[in-house]
Design a protein around this motif. Structure first.
Motif, PDB file in Angstrom:
ATOM      1  N   GLU A 126       0.962  -1.404   0.055  1.00 42.16           N
ATOM      2  CA  GLU A 126       0.131   0.085  -0.016  1.00 42.16           C
ATOM      3  C   GLU A 126       0.913   1.246  -0.138  1.00 42.16           C
ATOM      4  O   GLU A 126       1.995   1.124   0.891  1.00 42.16           O
ATOM      5  CB  GLU A 126      -1.132  -0.314   1.059  1.00 42.16           C
ATOM      6  N   ALA A 127       0.536   2.356  -1.003  1.00 44.51           N
ATOM      7  CA  ALA A 127       1.333   3.412  -1.174  1.00 44.51           C
ATOM      8  C   ALA A 127       1.406   4.418   0.284  1.00 44.51           C
ATOM      9  O   ALA A 127       2.048   5.118   0.588  1.00 44.51           O
ATOM     10  CB  ALA A 127       0.609   4.069  -2.294  1.00 44.51           C
ATOM     11  N   ARG A 143      -8.842  10.642  -3.702  1.00 43.60           N
ATOM     12  CA  ARG A 143      -8.646   9.229  -3.818  1.00 43.60           C
ATOM     13  C   ARG A 143      -7.851   8.788  -2.526  1.00 43.60           C
ATOM     14  O   ARG A 143      -6.867   9.499  -2.100  1.00 43.60           O
ATOM     15  CB  ARG A 143      -7.761   8.817  -4.910  1.00 43.60           C
ATOM     16  N   ARG A 202      -5.434   7.593  -0.033  1.00 39.02           N
ATOM     17  CA  ARG A 202      -3.983   6.902   0.019  1.00 39.02           C
ATOM     18  C   ARG A 202      -3.577   6.374   1.527  1.00 39.02           C
ATOM     19  O   ARG A 202      -3.037   7.452   2.180  1.00 39.02           O
ATOM     20  CB  ARG A 202      -3.123   8.072  -0.514  1.00 39.02           C
ATOM     21  N   SER A 212     -12.159   3.711   1.055  1.00 41.35           N
ATOM     22  CA  SER A 212     -13.425   3.319   2.102  1.00 41.35           C
ATOM     23  C   SER A 212     -13.043   3.867   3.493  1.00 41.35           C
ATOM     24  O   SER A 212     -14.019   3.910   4.349  1.00 41.35           O
ATOM     25  CB  SER A 212     -13.229   1.815   2.187  1.00 41.35           C
ATOM     26  N   THR A 251     -19.381   7.036   3.421  1.00 38.94           N
ATOM     27  CA  THR A 251     -19.892   5.888   4.212  1.00 38.94           C
ATOM     28  C   THR A 251     -21.184   5.543   3.399  1.00 38.94           C
ATOM     29  O   THR A 251     -21.947   4.650   4.133  1.00 38.94           O
ATOM     30  CB  THR A 251     -19.932   6.130   5.786  1.00 38.94           C
ATOM     31  N   ALA A 277       4.486   1.880   0.388  1.00 33.66           N
ATOM     32  CA  ALA A 277       5.162   0.922  -0.459  1.00 33.66           C
ATOM     33  C   ALA A 277       4.414   1.250  -1.865  1.00 33.66           C
ATOM     34  O   ALA A 277       3.175   0.603  -2.238  1.00 33.66           O
ATOM     35  CB  ALA A 277       5.045  -0.559  -0.352  1.00 33.66           C
ATOM     36  N   GLY A 321      -5.147  -0.952  -7.549  1.00 30.78           N
ATOM     37  CA  GLY A 321      -4.879   0.444  -7.238  1.00 30.78           C
ATOM     38  C   GLY A 321      -5.925   1.418  -7.268  1.00 30.78           C
ATOM     39  O   GLY A 321      -5.658   2.700  -7.061  1.00 30.78           O
ATOM     40  N   CYS A 373      -5.246   4.509 -10.696  1.00 25.86           N
ATOM     41  CA  CYS A 373      -3.852   4.222 -10.403  1.00 25.86           C
ATOM     42  C   CYS A 373      -3.495   2.723 -11.076  1.00 25.86           C
ATOM     43  O   CYS A 373      -2.490   2.492 -11.156  1.00 25.86           O
ATOM     44  CB  CYS A 373      -3.494   4.160  -8.958  1.00 25.86           C
ATOM     45  N   ASP A 384     -10.600  -4.010  -8.900  1.00 28.46           N
ATOM     46  CA  ASP A 384     -11.408  -2.976  -8.223  1.00 28.46           C
ATOM     47  C   ASP A 384     -12.340  -2.143  -9.120  1.00 28.46           C
ATOM     48  O   ASP A 384     -12.740  -2.972 -10.091  1.00 28.46           O
ATOM     49  CB  ASP A 384     -10.116  -2.028  -7.928  1.00 28.46           C
ATOM     50  N   THR A 397     -20.109   3.782  -5.264  1.00 30.20           N
ATOM     51  CA  THR A 397     -19.461   2.499  -6.029  1.00 30.20           C
ATOM     52  C   THR A 397     -18.644   1.783  -4.742  1.00 30.20           C
ATOM     53  O   THR A 397     -18.168   0.992  -5.126  1.00 30.20           O
ATOM     54  CB  THR A 397     -18.186   3.116  -6.892  1.00 30.20           C
TER      55      THR A 397
END
Ligand SMILES: Cc1cc2nc3c(=O)[nH]c(=O)nc-3n(C[C@H](O)[C@H](O)[C@H](O)COP(=O)(O)OP(=O)(O)OC[C@H]3O[C@@H](n4cnc5c(N)ncnc54)[C@H](O)[C@@H]3O)c2cc1C
Length: 580
Positions: A35-36, A81, A83, A89, A94, A220, A262, A266, A543, A555
């Motif tokens: 995970e970035a 988005r 990160r 999520s 929610t 990462a 991603g 991404c 995804d 979504t």
């Protein structure tokens, strides 16, 4: 020596942790999540649902900005988005609106039918009933890692909005957004909030779901998937390369599969840096072409959303006193949330929700609309009578995205009506600007590019205004548009609304479609029905990017459904290999 894992999941957002959680239920499988962003465990602004906008810039966000949008008079839109572990999520609203079953039937695969997707979404869920809310027993799941409940009992302004909906032909079906069967009606949207705290996808692999066979590496940023061609010419995913925040590069190997999760912006970027994508776009940034897949990054869709504000004559119908009049609102809300998990930050401030079919209104009033081609049994947006054209909801005080800053002062009370477009026809694109994995991608959503979108959005806001100005719940208590001086409450025709729509439309935060699921003979398809990337063995995408068309709804729940199904397909393949 590079570490080897059975599965490497690139992206620990919404779908990634779901897949990791499900795969690791088999203790023999070793799973890695890259995970970035940072771990989200200690981020209060993630766990307090009402603090959502605090995460929409800075280190918890990808800070993606659209290209200037011709359909919006050249406006650029911020496209948040998440990160962080849990991804979007952990930073979203929610809201659980699952769409209608026909939306998924339209994807064209029995594996992804409405019944299948609703089954998969239920699998994610533990539903917590509330005495005041008449839920549909069968529509919910009761043993998944995601805790879902109705929001707090509605504030007076939400009750008034239900009266508006009902008086304007949208019958009250309280749990309609979980059943997927009503295209015209109003009800309550469930929330991924339980006892004042947000539940995220990270819950699948953290806290009481932590497992020793899942390794999570945060900070990462995956640069690329490592591909190798075997002696028989088959291209296969062998691992991934990621970069940490000190710019160190690490390679990890897989003995089975790499799963790219991603997200819509991404995932195509990761594929493109790996040499999978449209040949001309890869050559433009100097990536050697491994697979010429023209659909990567194309077919971008995002429900177009608008906020329209109104001022009320009466006090105590909204939450403005706590949220907007109190100069220390955040500090006081945070303190109450820390002590009791209650207060305004314990709830995402939206009230009543509705779906409406508005095709008949345009058929009646617009010659341009009547002239659009359509398929048998479908309207010009390619929707059947069982699918809504628009979704509506209201805020329970003045609020919305950070660009709206006309906060009411003491003695003033405001709320917004929100309208978003289902079945949108505009299509945009995502590309990479360079080979730097830290550089946000180029994103052009082409909002309102298609005339049908502009006409239906304008009809949607026209109807939303009628709901507020003529509906039984608010017609006598609304002063007019907000901020003071606004005149939009007086607009009557679709044409009058069009400039307003072009000015105020923006993202609904629902991008999808850039690695679309499709049949082999569809040259724009990126993955097959098992989410395997065409032309590469051992590589899947799982995804929101795989959605061929957006459903009518929000979504996040389909993301959970897609991930649950991805995990099932991966496990089926694993067991088939093990049997051999
Ligand atoms: C502000 C906002 C409000 C929203 N409100 C709602 C709502 O109320 N209801 C609803 O249903 N939906 C809502 N959504 C949409 C919904 O949250 C998303 O559609 C869904 O969560 C997307 O899931 P995903 O797995 O596709 O992507 P994400 O959850 O975005 O996950 C992608 C993950 O991959 C990571 N990543 C990306 N690139 C790399 C890389 N190179 N290396 C490593 N990691 C990488 C990201 O950091 C992220 O964690 C909202 C979204 C936002 C942003």
């Amino acid at each position: 020596m590079a570490e080897t894992y059975d599965y490497i999941i690139c992206g620990g957002g919404t779908c990634g942790p779901v897949i990791a959680g499900r795969l690791s239920e088999d203790p023999s499988l070793k799973v890695l999540v890259l995970e970035a962003g940072n771990p989200s465990k200690d981020m209060d602004d993630v766990h307090m649902p009402g603090a959502w906008t605090k995460n929409h810039s800075g280190h918890t966000d990808w800070n993606i900005v659209s290209t200037p949008q011709a359909g919006l008079n050249g406006k650029v839109c911020n496209l948040p988005r998440g990160r962080l572990l849990g991804g979007s999520s952990g930073t979203n609203g929610t809201i659980c609106v699952r769409g209608v079953k026909q939306d998924y039937d339209d994807w064209g695969f029995p594996e992804w039918s409405g019944d299948e997707m609703f089954r998969a979404m239920k699998k994610a869920e533990t539903f917590h009933p509330k005495e005041w809310f008449p839920h549909v027993e069968d529509a919910h799941g009761y043993d998944g890692p995601l805790h879902i409940a109705p929001a707090l009992p509605p504030l007076p302004i939400a009750e008034r909005m239900f009266e508006n909906f009902k008086s304007k032909g949208l019958p009250y079906r309280p749990d309609m957004f979980s059943t997927g069967e009503t295209p015209n009606g109003c009800g309550h949207a469930m929330r991924t909030t339980y006892e004042g705290r947000r539940t995220t996808a990270a819950d699948y692999i953290t806290a009481d779901q932590e497992r020793s066979n899942v390794t999570i590496i945060c900070n990462a940023t995956v640069d690329k998937v490592i591909l190798e061609r075997g002696a028989d010419g088959t291209l296969e995913a062998k691992g991934a390369e990621y970069v940490d925040k000190d710019s160190n590069r690490t390679r990890v190997n897989t003995s089975r599969e790499v799963i790219v999760a991603g997200g819509t912006y991404c995932s195509p970027a990761i594929l493109m840096r790996s040499g999978i994508g449209p040949k001309k776009d890869l050559e433009a940034v100097g990536v050697p072409v491994q697979v010429d897949l023209p659909g990567v990054g194309e077919n971008l869709q995002d429900h177009q959303l608008i906020f329209m504000y109104y001022e009320l004559k009466e006090a105590d119908l909204t939450d403005d006193a706590r949220v907007n009049h109190d100069p220390n609102a955040y500090e006081n809300g945070h303190k109450e949330w820390m002590e009791k998990k209650t207060g305004w930050l314990a709830n995402f401030p939206f009230g009543a929700f509705g779906f409406a079919r508005l095709n008949d209104r345009l058929e009646r009033d617009s010659e341009e609309w009547r002239n659009f081609p359509r398929r048998e049994g479908r309207d010009p947006m390619d929707l059947t009578e069982t699918q809504p054209n628009m979704e509506f909801f209201n805020t329970i005080c003045y609020g919305g995205p950070p660009e709206y800053t006309d906060f009411p002062k003491e003695g003033q009370w405001a709320f917004s009506m929100c309208a978003f477009l289902c079945g949108l026809q505009s299509r945009g694109e995502v590309k990479i600007k360079s080979l730097d994995p830290f550089q946000p991608p180029y994103v052009d959503p082409r909002y309102l590019d298609d005339r049908r979108d502009l006409l239906m959005m304008s009809e949607g806001v026209r109807f939303a205004n009628e709901l507020v100005m003529e509906g039984a719940g608010t017609k006598d208590i609304v002063k007019g548009g907000w901020p003071p001086g606004a005149e939009h409450h007086k607009y009557k025709t679709n044409e009058q609304w069009q400039p307003f729509v072009k000015k105020y439309t923006s993202t609904s935060y629902h991008p999808g479609g850039t690695c679309k699921l499709g049949k082999k003979d569809d040259k724009m398809a990126v993955v097959d029905q098992y989410l395997q990337v065409y032309g590469v063995k051992g590589l899947r995408v799982a995804d929101c990017s795989v959605m061929p068309t957006l459903h009518s709804g929000h979504t996040m729940m389909p993301a959970f459904g897609i991930a649950e199904k991805a995990a099932e397909y991966v496990l089926q393949a694993a067991h088939a290999v093990d049997l051999q």
